[in-house]
Motif scaffolding. Sequence first.
Motif, PDB file in Angstrom:
ATOM      1  N   VAL A   1     -10.449 -13.908 -46.596  1.00 57.39           N
ATOM      2  CA  VAL A   1      -9.475 -14.386 -46.279  1.00 57.39           C
ATOM      3  C   VAL A   1      -9.788 -15.438 -46.711  1.00 57.39           C
ATOM      4  CG1 VAL A   1      -7.962 -15.860 -44.921  1.00 57.39           C
ATOM      5  CG2 VAL A   1      -8.207 -13.223 -44.607  1.00 57.39           C
ATOM      6  N   GLY A   2      -9.178 -15.971 -47.925  1.00 59.47           N
ATOM      7  CA  GLY A   2      -9.456 -18.145 -48.119  1.00 59.47           C
ATOM      8  C   GLY A   2      -8.200 -18.892 -47.987  1.00 59.47           C
TER       9      GLY A   2
ATOM     10  N   THR B   1      -4.995 -16.098 -39.950  1.00 65.40           N
ATOM     11  CA  THR B   1      -4.818 -14.866 -40.810  1.00 65.40           C
ATOM     12  C   THR B   1      -5.706 -14.214 -39.930  1.00 65.40           C
ATOM     13  OG1 THR B   1      -3.481 -15.937 -42.336  1.00 65.40           O
ATOM     14  CG2 THR B   1      -4.486 -14.192 -43.007  1.00 65.40           C
ATOM     15  N   CYS B   2      -6.317 -14.731 -40.272  1.00 68.73           N
ATOM     16  CA  CYS B   2      -7.903 -13.555 -39.600  1.00 68.73           C
ATOM     17  C   CYS B   2      -7.652 -13.021 -38.139  1.00 68.73           C
ATOM     18  CB  CYS B   2      -9.430 -14.832 -39.997  1.00 68.73           C
ATOM     19  SG  CYS B   2      -9.522 -15.132 -41.572  1.00 68.73           S
TER      20      CYS B   2
ATOM     21  N   VAL C   1     -13.057  -8.149 -41.598  1.00 67.95           N
ATOM     22  CA  VAL C   1     -12.132  -9.630 -42.027  1.00 67.95           C
ATOM     23  C   VAL C   1     -13.488 -10.455 -42.170  1.00 67.95           C
ATOM     24  CG1 VAL C   1     -10.201 -10.673 -41.665  1.00 67.95           C
ATOM     25  CG2 VAL C   1     -10.196  -8.612 -40.511  1.00 67.95           C
ATOM     26  N   MET C   2     -13.246 -11.150 -43.441  1.00 68.80           N
ATOM     27  CA  MET C   2     -14.132 -12.545 -43.414  1.00 68.80           C
ATOM     28  C   MET C   2     -13.300 -12.832 -43.957  1.00 68.80           C
ATOM     29  SD  MET C   2     -17.829 -10.293 -44.916  1.00 68.80           S
ATOM     30  CE  MET C   2     -18.498 -11.893 -44.510  1.00 68.80           C
TER      31      MET C   2
ATOM     32  N   CYS D   1      -8.833  -6.174 -50.293  1.00 67.54           N
ATOM     33  CA  CYS D   1      -8.136  -6.844 -50.378  1.00 67.54           C
ATOM     34  C   CYS D   1      -7.917  -8.023 -49.991  1.00 67.54           C
ATOM     35  CB  CYS D   1      -6.869  -5.673 -49.043  1.00 67.54           C
ATOM     36  SG  CYS D   1      -4.676  -7.149 -49.151  1.00 67.54           S
ATOM     37  N   ALA D   2      -7.878  -9.286 -50.744  1.00 65.82           N
ATOM     38  CA  ALA D   2      -8.490 -10.105 -50.705  1.00 65.82           C
ATOM     39  C   ALA D   2      -6.789 -11.000 -50.019  1.00 65.82           C
ATOM     40  CB  ALA D   2      -8.751 -10.920 -51.713  1.00 65.82           C
ATOM     41  N   VAL D   3      -7.028 -12.467 -49.163  1.00 67.99           N
ATOM     42  CA  VAL D   3      -5.761 -12.963 -49.500  1.00 67.99           C
ATOM     43  C   VAL D   3      -6.185 -14.683 -48.967  1.00 67.99           C
ATOM     44  CG1 VAL D   3      -4.373 -13.361 -47.232  1.00 67.99           C
ATOM     45  CG2 VAL D   3      -5.093 -11.749 -47.186  1.00 67.99           C
ATOM     46  N   VAL D   4      -5.173 -15.387 -50.050  1.00 71.22           N
ATOM     47  CA  VAL D   4      -5.782 -16.889 -50.736  1.00 71.22           C
ATOM     48  C   VAL D   4      -4.335 -17.234 -49.476  1.00 71.22           C
ATOM     49  CG1 VAL D   4      -5.145 -18.905 -52.036  1.00 71.22           C
ATOM     50  CG2 VAL D   4      -7.283 -16.634 -52.120  1.00 71.22           C
ATOM     51  N   THR D   5      -4.449 -17.875 -48.787  1.00 74.18           N
ATOM     52  CA  THR D   5      -3.890 -18.676 -47.795  1.00 74.18           C
ATOM     53  C   THR D   5      -2.532 -19.960 -48.537  1.00 74.18           C
ATOM     54  OG1 THR D   5      -4.716 -20.199 -46.689  1.00 74.18           O
ATOM     55  CG2 THR D   5      -4.031 -18.037 -45.931  1.00 74.18           C
ATOM     56  N   GLY D   6      -2.151 -21.278 -47.909  1.00 72.06           N
ATOM     57  CA  GLY D   6      -2.060 -22.319 -48.587  1.00 72.06           C
ATOM     58  C   GLY D   6      -3.173 -23.180 -49.285  1.00 72.06           C
TER      59      GLY D   6
END
Length: 424
Positions: A45-46, A54-55, A135-136, A154-159
């Motif tokens: 999660v970035g 989110t994490c 989750v990192m 799976c990779a997440v980029v938030t705002g």
Amino acid sequence: MPDSLAAWLVYIESQHPKSIAMGLERVQQVRSRLQLDFSFLLITVGGTNGKGSTCAMLERIYCEAGYRVGCYSSPHFLRYNERVRVSGMEADDAALCAAFTAVEQARGSTPLTYFEFGTLAAAWHFVQSGLDVLVMEVGLGGRLDAVNLFDPDCAVVTGIDLDHMDYLGDSRESIGFEKAGIFRSGIPAICGDRQPPASLIAHARGLGAELQCLGLDFEHQQRHLHWAWMQGDKVLDGLSQPALTGDFQHDNAACVVAVTQALQARLPLSVADINAGLQHVQLAGRYQQVGQRPLRILDVAHNPQAARALADNLQRQVVNGRTLAVFAMLQDKDIGAVVDAVSAHIDVWCIAGIALPRGASAAFLADTIARHQPDAVLHVSANVTQAYASACQQAAENDRIIVFGSFFTVADVMRVLVHDQTTG
């Protein structure tokens, strides 16, 4: 070898001449010597803001479903142990010392920064822990961050907003490219920014990542007491409101649901699991209420985007009295933009410097606030602890105290609260 966690932390802080050194070559060398390969699923999660929330939601949801979940986050408030959790429990000192020892033995003469050393140690601990999913949280940027050593499922980029510009560039386009560095070919890439930089979209498409953007590929909608998540013809309705405060948390929660659905075949979940996780999630320092009469709130908002979210929460929460701000920030942040975002909701500023090389002085803060809010009421203290005491002395029962500006600011007040609790 150091003989305690405190000694280890002092030691690893001295192993590289810079606190931040971008690049993966050195860390990859040590990872190879440690033979750190994950047999469990990994979610990275970035983003600029919303990573911690989110994490925390992902961690809680998968715990509620009965999975053995690891979570790595930073920075910490009171204990380094906060950064490394398994099944919601912080790693104890002995486990962290064992992990640091393993990294030190593998490191040889390779210099590692504090964050790099800690990331490798956390990964080593998770490998020993028999996880189902990890989750990192990405520390800084994405492309060159130590967390990006590990290929996610799976990779997440938030705002995405302007922050850490000395390292990531001075535009949303350059920062978006750095954040998109955590995406991988053929894996789900979730973006929670409603206006994602073109650089992020181009990088994801160039890689062949399975990009899903909030507002384009999935969306959420508020109902009366619940909310719904939609993606094409798929609708999950009757979802519980997130326990974390702020309307923006629904965007974070929508990204979390997108992750769970992307990994549903490998980590099955029910709607009941998702709801339980959303209801029970906790996260320190995110509009966290810590006292009544006067109302006292802690929030780590430290950049313009986070400050706008804080202002929204302050506006929505009705109080009958004044709002007093306990405020301290780091010098390399956009302090003026943060002040602009919240000044309409602040009646009294209780400010202090942060005694770190990157810390802004109280005089600099006072000058900035005066320029952006000429009629501001200012009280200057020697440190954050005294600024908080000043706010408490001035506040009436119906007033509100908001502590914000930095993780360091919030941590200093947390120490006061812990001391007050332990001394009665």
